[in-house]
Write a protein that holds these residues in place. Structure first.
Motif, PDB file in Angstrom:
ATOM      1  N   MET A 340       0.837  -1.202   0.000  1.00 24.91           N
ATOM      2  CA  MET A 340       0.000   0.000   0.000  1.00 24.91           C
ATOM      3  C   MET A 340       0.866   1.244   0.000  1.00 24.91           C
ATOM      4  SD  MET A 340      -3.041   1.263   0.098  1.00 24.91           S
ATOM      5  CE  MET A 340      -3.639   2.929   0.406  1.00 24.91           C
ATOM      6  N   GLU A 341       0.467   2.162  -0.859  1.00 27.97           N
ATOM      7  CA  GLU A 341       1.221   3.395  -1.048  1.00 27.97           C
ATOM      8  C   GLU A 341       0.613   4.554  -0.274  1.00 27.97           C
ATOM      9  OE1 GLU A 341      -0.838   1.960  -3.089  1.00 27.97           O
ATOM     10  OE2 GLU A 341      -2.120   3.429  -4.074  1.00 27.97           O
ATOM     11  N   TYR A 342       1.470   5.458   0.168  1.00 27.88           N
ATOM     12  CA  TYR A 342       1.080   6.776   0.681  1.00 27.88           C
ATOM     13  C   TYR A 342       2.129   7.746   0.154  1.00 27.88           C
ATOM     14  CZ  TYR A 342      -1.915   4.101   3.755  1.00 27.88           C
ATOM     15  OH  TYR A 342      -2.871   3.248   4.221  1.00 27.88           O
ATOM     16  N   GLU A 362       8.646  -1.496  -5.906  1.00 31.65           N
ATOM     17  CA  GLU A 362       8.641  -0.696  -7.135  1.00 31.65           C
ATOM     18  C   GLU A 362       7.226  -0.228  -7.477  1.00 31.65           C
ATOM     19  OE1 GLU A 362      12.526  -2.790  -9.277  1.00 31.65           O
ATOM     20  OE2 GLU A 362      10.521  -3.475  -9.806  1.00 31.65           O
ATOM     21  N   HIS A 363       6.268  -1.129  -7.344  1.00 33.80           N
ATOM     22  CA  HIS A 363       4.879  -0.773  -7.658  1.00 33.80           C
ATOM     23  C   HIS A 363       4.395   0.347  -6.731  1.00 33.80           C
ATOM     24  CE1 HIS A 363       0.612  -1.521  -8.845  1.00 33.80           C
ATOM     25  NE2 HIS A 363       0.413  -1.047  -7.623  1.00 33.80           N
ATOM     26  N   GLU A 364       4.608   0.182  -5.440  1.00 35.85           N
ATOM     27  CA  GLU A 364       4.078   1.166  -4.491  1.00 35.85           C
ATOM     28  C   GLU A 364       4.781   2.516  -4.647  1.00 35.85           C
ATOM     29  OE1 GLU A 364       1.443   0.105  -3.606  1.00 35.85           O
ATOM     30  OE2 GLU A 364       1.716  -2.059  -3.512  1.00 35.85           O
ATOM     31  N   ALA A 366       6.080   3.600  -7.393  1.00 35.72           N
ATOM     32  CA  ALA A 366       5.613   4.154  -8.681  1.00 35.72           C
ATOM     33  C   ALA A 366       4.330   4.967  -8.496  1.00 35.72           C
ATOM     34  CB  ALA A 366       5.389   3.036  -9.694  1.00 35.72           C
ATOM     35  N   HIS A 367       3.558   4.634  -7.471  1.00 34.19           N
ATOM     36  CA  HIS A 367       2.323   5.388  -7.192  1.00 34.19           C
ATOM     37  C   HIS A 367       2.590   6.846  -6.840  1.00 34.19           C
ATOM     38  CE1 HIS A 367      -1.046   2.742  -7.555  1.00 34.19           C
ATOM     39  NE2 HIS A 367      -0.499   1.805  -6.811  1.00 34.19           N
ATOM     40  N   THR A 368       3.827   7.174  -6.503  1.00 33.94           N
ATOM     41  CA  THR A 368       4.176   8.572  -6.241  1.00 33.94           C
ATOM     42  C   THR A 368       3.598   9.487  -7.323  1.00 33.94           C
ATOM     43  OG1 THR A 368       6.227   7.894  -5.192  1.00 33.94           O
ATOM     44  CG2 THR A 368       6.128  10.157  -6.040  1.00 33.94           C
ATOM     45  N   ASP A 385      -4.725   5.609 -11.995  1.00 33.01           N
ATOM     46  CA  ASP A 385      -3.744   5.451 -10.936  1.00 33.01           C
ATOM     47  C   ASP A 385      -3.127   4.047 -11.014  1.00 33.01           C
ATOM     48  OD1 ASP A 385      -2.599   5.036  -8.374  1.00 33.01           O
ATOM     49  OD2 ASP A 385      -4.557   4.556  -7.545  1.00 33.01           O
ATOM     50  N   GLU A 386      -3.928   3.023 -10.740  1.00 31.41           N
ATOM     51  CA  GLU A 386      -3.396   1.656 -10.726  1.00 31.41           C
ATOM     52  C   GLU A 386      -2.904   1.227 -12.115  1.00 31.41           C
ATOM     53  OE1 GLU A 386      -2.624   0.249  -8.162  1.00 31.41           O
ATOM     54  OE2 GLU A 386      -3.961   0.889  -6.570  1.00 31.41           O
ATOM     55  N   GLY A 387      -3.570   1.694 -13.148  1.00 28.04           N
ATOM     56  CA  GLY A 387      -3.148   1.344 -14.508  1.00 28.04           C
ATOM     57  C   GLY A 387      -1.737   1.831 -14.796  1.00 28.04           C
TER      58      GLY A 387
HETATM   59 ZN   LIG Z   1      -1.246  -0.063  -6.788  1.00 27.77          ZN
END
Ligand SMILES: [Zn+2]
Length: 604
Positions: A340-342, A362-364, A366-368, A385-387
């Motif tokens: 989970m990203e913040y 890397e995935h989380e 990348a959400h930056t 966002d998720e895409g």
């Molecule tokens: Zn995500």
């Protein structure tokens, strides 16, 4: 375009060329928050003042205040079941003031994640109002996106009353928080003080103020060094904790963090987690470095590498895709039970397979860029966002693992679940609205399908033009709230092409991927292959010529073959050798029915 969005374009808050409209506005808050957490006591107490600025042309009377942690309250609507250790009494608002005047707010059993507040006096356009809240809650024993990691390690997220977004197309966002619709927030300024006992470290969003007042000199030195070191500095280790002299020896230490123009804050506290740090140049022009930190239990073997995984993520994302310098001072990956990203923070599980630990980090991280830097409304348009996080994930994966392994992972995690499931929820239009969806209809349409859509556009435009369009979109909309149409129109505008046929085909349809070879005709060494698009999606495809000598040749077709006729395309290929068969292979653009993908030369 939905009616509410049409109206926004009519009002000029958005523009048909993809730019923010001349009447664009968004509201803003300044949050001063103090939180007190005294583990192993589970009660977290908070007090805050919010200066909320109404930049809209509207008079506001009944704001919605988000009390996200009421998702733990018995009876709260939520997407997933709740075990007894997930439940808490929820958020208790002890006092609410508006412009200094105490007002009564609802506390009945039907108040969940939205607290309606009636302002004593309407908030006029271009005026501001001050809210003050005192509240407390019990941290959840079961930890997911937030909660108790162990009896003296807490992950604090979604923890403060926040003014809901009031926007130019939907008004107040009164959507209940039920878990996977994670973020829609104003860009706010945060001054957060976290009171914890001595010998607790606090990590999280923002710049730590006066670390010299909090850390003993040895640890302060290591902390500071990490901001200039490529190598991981072990700021605090398991051995260090044994002396119980990491922090200033006040009964309570106040850790203060400040951040400007961020959509949220999250923090981790612990009295025994290892703390590693390093950094990397993220902006070559200014030589600006950003820090990459990890906080974890010493027993988590993979986590001893996570600071470097985070550093690699910052480096790669800044320099390749999206190729925009990481916009914050640092990131911290905190060991928890989510993925989970913040902003500046991730809460990630520990895994045995370090390749997977790196993949998740890397995935989380990348959400930056989406949803934080770009202010995406993930609750309604999560594919924005998720895409993208899923797209950056495969692009960085190809660099890390090689194309084959990265694509295998991507197919397994992001495509197979959708393409092999014929149920109608899978094939709903990606564009949403996502706020009315749960389960696969939400997940696959936000992650894999959307990511494939972006990658198909990348294939269509070529990397250079695609990146130019992406950068212009990010340049126009960072720090704002773009809608899907702002994205589509920007690409049309920058590419100087009307790509609406493609957007419509991928994002607004019930299409899926199923291509078939309808017929093949030969004239000398030239083959004319007619492909029928049964599923309808304008997917790229490789036409493979299998030669009689056992070799094969691949002829790549971008989605442009579907521009004039999305049902059928005829492609000419010139073979150099004797062809035995011709087949279609979409690679990551997996085909729902591969039984119709091959044509064989009849034996003579
Ligand atoms: Zn995500």
């Amino acid at each position: 375009m939905s009616r509410d969005v049409k109206q926004a374009y009519k009002n000029g808050t958005r523009s048909m060329d993809g730019k923010p409209g001349k009447n664009y506005w968004q509201n803003h808050g300044r949050y001063a928050i103090t939180i007190t957490a005294m583990p192993p006591g589970r009660t977290v107490k908070g007090t805050e003042t919010i200066t909320y600025i109404n930049n809209s042309p509207d008079t506001l009377r009944s704001p919605s205040i988000k009390l996200f942690l009421n998702i733990h309250k018995p009876g709260a609507p939520r997407e997933f079941g709740a075990t007894p250790d997930y439940l808490t009494p929820g958020v208790h608002v002890d006092e609410c003031k508006v412009n200094g005047q105490t007002i009564q707010v609802r506390s009945d059993q039907f108040v969940f994640t939205n607290l309606p507040v009636k302002l004593p006096k309407p908030l006029l356009p271009h005026d501001s109002v001050q809210f003050s809240f005192d509240w407390h809650y019990e941290i959840s024993l079961r930890s997911g996106r937030e909660g108790m990691i162990d009896s003296t390690t807490y992950f604090l997220a979604y923890f403060y009353p926040r003014v809901a977004v009031y926007d130019d197309y939907n008004g107040w966002d009164r959507m209940p928080f039920m878990e996977s619709h994670e973020f829609y927030s104003d860009f706010n300024d945060y001054d957060v003080t976290i009171n914890v006992p001595k010998n607790y470290i606090v990590v999280g969003t923002g710049t730590l103020q006066h670390p010299e007042n909090l850390l003993q000199p040895t640890f302060l030195k290591r902390y500071n060094e990490s901001f200039t070191s490529d190598q991981t500095i072990q700021i605090v280790t398991k051995q260090d904790w044994q002396a119980k002299n990491i922090t200033t020896q006040n009964a309570v230490n106040s850790w203060r963090f400040s951040s400007v123009n961020v959509p949220d804050v999250a923090f981790g506290i612990s009295d025994h987690f290892n703390w590693d740090g390093c950094s990397v140049v993220v902006d070559d022009a200014t030589r600006r470095r950003a820090g990459a930190f990890a906080a974890y239990n010493d027993t988590a073997a993979d986590y001893h590498h996570v600071a470097q995984y985070a550093r690699h993520s910052l480096d790669w994302l800044s320099h390749h895709w999206p190729g925009i310098p990481y916009p914050y001072e640092k990131t911290t990956v905190f060991q928890g039970y989510a993925g989970m990203e913040y902003p500046m923070m991730a809460n990630d599980e520990s895994y045995e397979d370090t390749t997977f630990s790196r993949f998740v980090a890397e995935h989380e991280i990348a959400h930056t860029y989406m949803p934080f830097y770009m202010g995406i409304n993930e609750t309604r348009y999560g594919f924005m966002d998720e895409g993208w996080a899923t797209t950056f994930e495969i692009l960085i994966g190809r660099a890390d693992l090689g194309v084959e392994k990265a694509e295998e992972t991507y197919k397994q995690f992001r495509v197979e679940g959708w393409i092999n499931d014929p149920s109608p929820g899978e094939d709903v239009p990606i564009v949403g609205p996502g706020d009315n969806r749960i389960g696969q209809a939400l997940g696959d349409n936000e992650y894999g399908k959307a990511s494939l859509g972006y990658l198909a556009m990348k294939d269509l435009l070529g990397d250079e033009l695609f990146k130019k369009c992406l950068h212009e979109y990010m340049n126009r909309w960072h720090g704002k709230h773009p809608l899907p149409w702002d994205f589509f129109f920007t690409f049309n505008d920058v590419a100087k092409k009307n790509l609406n046929w493609f957007w419509s085909n991928w994002f607004f349809s019930h299409n899926y991927i199923d291509l078939a070879i309808k017929s093949t005709t030969r004239l000398g060494n030239d083959y004319s292959v007619t492909i029928e698009n049964i599923g309808g999606m304008a997917a790229p495809v490789n036409i493979i010529a299998n030669y009689s000598d056992g070799t094969k040749e691949s002829f790549h077709q971008t989605p442009v073959i579907w521009q004039s006729n999305q049902g059928k395309a005829t492609v000419k290929i010139s073979s150099k050798k004797k062809v035995e068969s011709i087949s279609l292979d979409g690679g990551i653009f997996m085909d729902a029915d591969t039984t119709n993908n091959t044509w064989k030369e009849k034996a003579f």
